[in-house]
Design an enzyme around this catalytic site. Sequence first.
Site, PDB file in Angstrom:
ATOM      1  N   GLU A  76     -10.880   9.354   1.162  1.00  0.00           N
ATOM      2  CA  GLU A  76      -9.543   9.564   0.581  1.00  0.00           C
ATOM      3  C   GLU A  76      -9.579   9.047  -0.852  1.00  0.00           C
ATOM      4  OE1 GLU A  76      -6.407   8.638   3.460  1.00  0.00           O
ATOM      5  OE2 GLU A  76      -5.174   8.020   1.772  1.00  0.00           O
ATOM      6  N   GLU A 129      -7.616   4.078   8.148  1.00  0.00           N
ATOM      7  CA  GLU A 129      -7.113   2.764   7.716  1.00  0.00           C
ATOM      8  C   GLU A 129      -6.521   2.002   8.890  1.00  0.00           C
ATOM      9  OE1 GLU A 129      -4.532   3.153   4.326  1.00  0.00           O
ATOM     10  OE2 GLU A 129      -6.109   4.053   3.114  1.00  0.00           O
TER      11      GLU A 129
HETATM   12  C1  GAL Z   1      -3.384   5.970   2.208  1.00  0.00           C
HETATM   13  C2  GAL Z   1      -3.145   6.498   3.625  1.00  0.00           C
HETATM   14  C3  GAL Z   1      -2.491   7.860   3.580  1.00  0.00           C
HETATM   15  C4  GAL Z   1      -1.325   7.843   2.648  1.00  0.00           C
HETATM   16  C5  GAL Z   1      -1.787   7.424   1.283  1.00  0.00           C
HETATM   17  C6  GAL Z   1      -0.692   7.439   0.251  1.00  0.00           C
HETATM   18  O1  GAL Z   1      -3.697   4.638   2.186  1.00  0.00           O
HETATM   19  O2  GAL Z   1      -4.355   6.599   4.302  1.00  0.00           O
HETATM   20  O3  GAL Z   1      -2.075   8.218   4.869  1.00  0.00           O
HETATM   21  O4  GAL Z   1      -0.372   6.968   3.141  1.00  0.00           O
HETATM   22  O5  GAL Z   1      -2.283   6.103   1.379  1.00  0.00           O
HETATM   23  O6  GAL Z   1      -1.147   6.941  -0.963  1.00  0.00           O
END
Ligand code: GAL
Length: 806
Positions: free
Chosen positions: A499, A422
């Site tokens: 993710e 991100e």
């Molecule tokens: C994502 C990020 C992660 C963590 C997660 C929590 O956007 O890549 O590192 O922060 O959110 O929801």
Amino acid sequence: MKTNFKHTWLLLSLLISPVFAQNEPRTVLDFNKNWRFYLGDEAKAKDVLFNDSDWRTLTLPHDWSIEGQFSERHLSTTQEGALPTGIGWYRKSFTVPVSAKSKAVFVEFDGVYRNSEVWINGHSLGTRPYGYSSFRYDLSKYLRFGTEKNVMSVRVDNSAQPNSRWYSGSGIYRNVRLVTTSQLAVDQWGTYMTTPTITNQNARVSLQTRIRNTGGKPQTVNITSTILDATGKEVASATVPTLRLIDTLTITSQQFDLKNPTLWSIENPYLYKVVTRIYSQNQLVDTFETPLGVRSFKFDPATGFSLNGKPMKILGVCLHHDLGALGTAVNRRAMQRQLELLKAMGCNGIRTAHNPPAPEFLDLCDQMGFIVMDEAFDMWKKKKSKQDYGLNWDVWHKTDLEDMVRRDRNHPSIFMWSIGNEIREQFDSTGLTITKELADIVKKLDTTRPVTSALTENIPEKNFIYRSGALDVLGFNYKHEAYADFPKTFPNQAILASETGSSLQTRGHYDMPSDSVRMWGKGGPANFKDGNPDWTASAYDNEAAYWGSTHEQTWKVIKKLPHMAGLYVWTGFDYLGEPHPYPWPARSSYFGILDLAGFPKDVYYLYQSEWTNQPVLHLFPHWNWQKGANVDVWAYYNQADEVELFLNDKSLGVRKKTGDDLHVMWRVPYEAGTLKAVSRKAGKVVLTRTMSTAGKPAKIQLIADRNTLRADGKDLSFVTVNVLDEQGNLVPDANHLITFNVKGEGSLAGVDNGYQASLEPFKVSYRKAYNGKCLTIIQTTEKSGKITLNATSEGLQAATIELISQ
Ligand code: GAL
């Protein structure tokens, strides 16, 4: 006083001198023991004569933050975990035998968080800002030989905060080695193994070796490399007959034909080993080992991921690097336990969020069969936290990325290089150039794996990282509603959900009713004030950050879309820091499928029912409620057509998963007694589960994950502590303070209970149970013998177990 000090020195350096084997061409010594440590800054500590006799003596790997107390004082944001950071110094004295004079001597650090500077005998060897990079320094020029002592000093500066969005730990938190080689030797990370063609009959194996010749004159060498199978039998070999080394660094290459190769796979992660020997004037001058896994794979825009020609999905989780109560201090067994628990859930992949992991972690993934996405950075030049690596970007990113690829490229478990998570630059034009630059850096060192990045911008025109054209696989974080359209949005592009989830749960805590979903943030509860006063999230899979989804929502989409190569769920385990959506005193995350102590939350069994072939029937919540309350009873199951629920032998009806649902539910007016679930296939019982109302807390139960340990000073037993009633039922709201006492050849390495807002320290001999459970971690000494763990609590029958360390 002075004389005493000198005596102590002499004695200490004799005691702590590494054992050099005189005739070995290469020695690799554990350099973790007998470091002196001081928490604070001490400019003179780099000097040889500095008196550190009143500093603490410890063994690395070491994380000083985890030893501290949670406090609001340590918060610069809520992200980093509310433990102390600061500056620390390490010093170590050692002697080096005269026989090493003609050799090259290096110190290798696997990782120091953060901003380290290393001195040997007062000479600065270098600095390393990034806390996740491995590095080494050549000590040869500055060493003293014989009985004279050498002093290594390391300053670690983690004082500038915030520099991370999660708990980073502080200190020399990974292993350190002292490596001695001939002047003619394989360079650091000096081999590169590839398998250009693989058939059932033959694997073509290609090995590049980078040889270092620092003796100051040209040399003639012969190089022989042999491939050994898992039993140690030689199965192929190749030789470079004579080679004249003129430069300091020379790259040679060797080709092998490996007949009837056994392939590396998730089910059978078969490893060969390649042993390279360098001879100069018929004398062996170096031996170097490289692991080899033979496997082929493909990311395809239409059919997703395949391994050895077989389509499969990557069923992965993201992991940060902390090990719960142990902090970030690397411990092989603690990492292995995490991977074992994940494997048993059916997980087959790990994303090392958002940084290069410890090398041992990758060894374990090679050995246990995981599809790893090795990730370099959470930020590029544009910062995410005020004092983070963005400040070091310009000077260091090339070195850090190159070092990651060089170090890790022989691991068969690595299938992708992620250049970032991100990254802010995805939204602006600098993303175009930086992505290309980073992809080029990776491709110069490894062309056998795709380069990916975890993106969030799914409108192609707006996504500069995607538009750079430099990524082979697109990683997408969240937005599961968009996955079905990806073949249209990103035509001919291999894609994976890098993710997913960010679903929130506290183990053993249940809020009713459970049949609506609560998204925290946009469109949902505005902030924590709408949450529970004890900072809990419900363990039904029905809460998530607004950018995410419940576990079930995303998995049921991905499982049906062949073009999605797989997913990495955020996250496998709760981690310290990022306690979204709660502020202090919450101090660790709610995202894990398992809690910080490693106890599975209920959703673990959702994945197990979907990702494994073993029969699953998991029933929750517990059965201790107020009379007349309506309780939502959920079950995850597989390999059955239906589940019938009984309360005190009265049927509450049969449920079947409908549509693409992944669980069933009954709403039950509570009455004390026994709940029983029976899963059936074609009328035949598959599994039965029962759960009874627990009576008064009566006794402690101790269950060790391993009763026989290695007496190596590192091995661990993770002991689950349950509070039970007289009949042996877990008391689901028990929160007794349990005190531990360890005798014999072991000590307490940490305690935890998985509660995200517990402010009790980790390195003490007591812990309150949380929702009926806590954990204690026992570490062996280097002596074999018995270890006795005793657990007591007021009003409960105590428990004792015995472990054997050998
Ligand atoms: C994502 C990020 C992660 C963590 C997660 C929590 O956007 O890549 O590192 O922060 O959110 O929801």
